[in-house]
Design an enzyme around this catalytic site. Structure first.
Site, PDB file in Angstrom:
ATOM      1  N   CYS A   1      42.465  68.595  63.015  1.00 42.18           N
ATOM      2  CA  CYS A   1      43.545  69.290  63.721  1.00 42.18           C
ATOM      3  C   CYS A   1      44.651  68.313  64.087  1.00 42.18           C
ATOM      4  O   CYS A   1      44.393  67.270  64.703  1.00 42.18           O
ATOM      5  CB  CYS A   1      43.010  69.966  64.980  1.00 42.18           C
ATOM      6  SG  CYS A   1      44.277  70.878  65.893  1.00 42.18           S
TER       7      CYS A   1
ATOM      8  N   HIS B   1      39.692  69.524  54.199  1.00 40.41           N
ATOM      9  CA  HIS B   1      40.989  70.189  54.078  1.00 40.41           C
ATOM     10  C   HIS B   1      41.841  69.299  53.182  1.00 40.41           C
ATOM     11  O   HIS B   1      42.206  68.190  53.574  1.00 40.41           O
ATOM     12  CB  HIS B   1      41.631  70.367  55.447  1.00 40.41           C
ATOM     13  CG  HIS B   1      42.897  71.158  55.416  1.00 40.41           C
ATOM     14  ND1 HIS B   1      43.399  71.806  56.519  1.00 40.41           N
ATOM     15  CD2 HIS B   1      43.782  71.422  54.414  1.00 40.41           C
ATOM     16  CE1 HIS B   1      44.531  72.415  56.195  1.00 40.41           C
ATOM     17  NE2 HIS B   1      44.782  72.183  54.926  1.00 40.41           N
TER      18      HIS B   1
ATOM     19  N   ASN C   1      38.658  73.146  51.496  1.00 38.74           N
ATOM     20  CA  ASN C   1      39.452  74.013  52.359  1.00 38.74           C
ATOM     21  C   ASN C   1      40.926  73.730  52.089  1.00 38.74           C
ATOM     22  O   ASN C   1      41.300  72.623  51.717  1.00 38.74           O
ATOM     23  CB  ASN C   1      39.100  73.728  53.829  1.00 38.74           C
ATOM     24  CG  ASN C   1      40.007  74.423  54.825  1.00 38.74           C
ATOM     25  OD1 ASN C   1      40.544  73.791  55.721  1.00 38.74           O
ATOM     26  ND2 ASN C   1      40.183  75.715  54.688  1.00 38.74           N
TER      27      ASN C   1
END
Length: 343
Positions: free
Chosen positions: A96, A168, A208
């Protein structure tokens, strides 16, 4: 614990989105996919409204708790709490990029601190016991070279005992881009994530980022990746989850139509309202159920404009559903709802 591999298809943890009401709706489409909580910081787990933040229903299994933090002792205690509450997996957020996360020196900022991540992971593994600990990361941050940084990150964290990673496949820019822009602007490098599976065959690696349909998900699985994590596409178009159990997990059950998933939510909504929940907190996660179909706009408008009114309840959802089923669509495909008992 489940006998199959739920991480083969998972719905990504998304701040402000994947709360327990969202997960309840997604579970009406798929019994087998792994669902994640929103990221919960260790401070919130240890000193905040733990019961509200970590509450989940038995029918949500398999469900993973995602933690945000960078202090090994605190992460260990939070992981122990997650284990005792019955989560199927504990995940550490190393992806994040929000300012709030950076100020706490966790999330994507930890891509610069693989030794610290390894220490955190080791502490979590020791505390979580039999519950697996996983890591969700980026391919790098800022001016890092992902080709160098990512394999070294995986090597060091895997040495601490982590066997499962969700990658990700974008860099995160800690300065200059908003969290939203960090999900869209940095280019995707899916091939790098795939090559990490080749380089580390002993690890379970899920991919992802930018995956919007099951065709793409199946293609990644066919190329040797262990799992696919779908984020915003699953939230904005949850009906795509209705075919997951058959297509991804090989289940012999019919696909679940959006109409049937909505109907299956009605008893849940009624029970939650009796327990003090607010209808808009539930229905906001259901707005995309009929994306791209006749009647979808009326469905969204009715729920958005009327769910907050006094006395609104399941009957409003039924009326909104009639806007779709009366728009000329087939009412049900397979007429199925998933068996919600964990297996």
């Amino acid at each position: 614990m489940t006998e199959y591999q739920p991480h083969r298809l998972s719905v990504a943890p998304m701040m402000d989105w994947t709360d327990r009401h969202c997960r309840a709706f997604h579970r009406r489409f798929t019994r087998r996919a792994l669902l994640y909580t929103e990221m919960v910081t260790t401070g919130a787990v240890l000193r905040g409204p733990r019961e509200r933040l970590l509450r989940f229903a038995r029918e949500e299994h398999p469900v993973a708790l995602q933690l945000g933090g960078s202090v090994p002792a605190e992460l260990a205690e939070a992981a122990r709490i997650g284990r005792d509450l019955g989560f199927d997996e504990i995940n550490l957020n190393v992806g994040c990029p929000s300012d709030r996360v950076q100020s706490g020196c966790f999330g994507a900022a930890l891509m610069r601190e693989p030794a610290l991540v390894a220490d955190c992971a080791a502490a979590m593994i020791a505390a979580a016991g039999p519950v697996p600990v996983s890591v969700k990361c980026r391919i790098g941050v800022d001016d890092q070279d992902p080709e160098v940084v990512l394999p070294e990150f995986l090597r060091r964290v895997a040495a601490a005992g982590v066997g499962r990673f969700a990658i990700h496949a974008r860099k995160a820019w800690l300065q200059g881009l908003s969290p939203k822009e960090n999900r869209e602007i940095p280019p995707l490098d899916h091939d790098l994530a795939r090559r990490m599976k080749v380089a580390f065959p002993e690890l379970e690696i899920a991919i992802n980022g930018g995956i919007t349909d099951l065709d793409t998900a199946e293609a990644f699985l066919a190329r040797g990746l262990d799992g696919v994590m779908i984020g915003r596409a699953a939230y904005h178009n949850p009906a795509l989850l209705g075919a997951v159990d058959r297509r991804v997990f090989g289940g012999a059950t019919p696909d679940v139509a959006a109409e049937d998933a909505v109907r299956a939510m009605l008893p849940y909504i009624e029970a939650e309202l009796r327990n003090g929940a607010e209808l808009p907190r539930i229905t906001r996660h259901m707005l995309g159920a009929f994306q791209g179909r006749p009647g979808a706009r009326a469905w969204r408008r009715m729920l958005s404009e009327r769910a907050h009114r006094a006395g609104a309840g399941p009957e409003l959802v039924e009326r909104a559903l009639a806007e779709v089923t009366g728009a000329g669509d087939q009412v049900s495909v397979g007429n199925a709802t998933p068996d919600l008992q964990p297996r």
